[in-house]
Design an enzyme around this catalytic site. Sequence first.
Site, short mmCIF file in Angstrom:
data_model
loop_
_atom_site.label_atom_id
_atom_site.label_comp_id
_atom_site.label_asym_id
_atom_site.label_seq_id
_atom_site.Cartn_x
_atom_site.Cartn_y
_atom_site.Cartn_z
N ARG A 16 0.80 -1.23 0.00
CA ARG A 16 0.00 0.00 0.00
C ARG A 16 0.83 1.28 0.00
O ARG A 16 0.58 2.18 -0.82
CB ARG A 16 -0.95 -0.01 1.21
CG ARG A 16 -1.97 -1.13 1.11
CD ARG A 16 -2.74 -1.29 2.39
NE ARG A 16 -1.87 -1.79 3.45
CZ ARG A 16 -2.21 -1.87 4.73
NH1 ARG A 16 -3.40 -1.45 5.11
NH2 ARG A 16 -1.38 -2.35 5.62
N SER A 17 1.79 1.40 0.92
CA SER A 17 2.54 2.66 0.96
C SER A 17 3.42 2.88 -0.26
O SER A 17 3.51 4.01 -0.74
CB SER A 17 3.32 2.81 2.28
OG SER A 17 4.19 1.74 2.51
#
Length: 161
Positions: A16-17
Amino acid sequence: MKRISILFVCMGNICRSPTAHGVFRRLVEEAGYGDVIRIDSAGTHAYHLGEAPDRRTQQAARSRGVDLADLRARQVEAADFDRFDYILAMDRDNYRILESLSPAHASHKLGMFLDFAPHMGVAEVPDPYYGGPTGFEQVLDLVEAAADGLLQTLRERHLER
């Protein structure tokens, strides 16, 4: 113009990041702010230090024109709370971990990434790691919406004064 720094945070910094990092980096460069907005990503856990983003993450991002190949996983460190103006968590669990690590003088820098996309009706970017390919597409949909909202907020607060 003031330089602004953004740190995107999830658990392992491989799904995600880095997706948020890559999507927002492209958006910032296309908008002509590459020299004033610094972007990075990190994880709250040290599971994947030094690794490239998950191959499924890279494949999904690449299908939308976002290259993540140069990114490597790292863990949030104490200095990040001084280095970054915005520290944005992908979910509540990682937000709580950031809160516990943050010195009092930096707590105002913490936020939830999807707060920049209230119209999506979702508070957290779900972790696609254990799911199928649709999870990675959902992450991209959410991240693209929040990245647009974040850039608009930065324009209003810092860039177009």
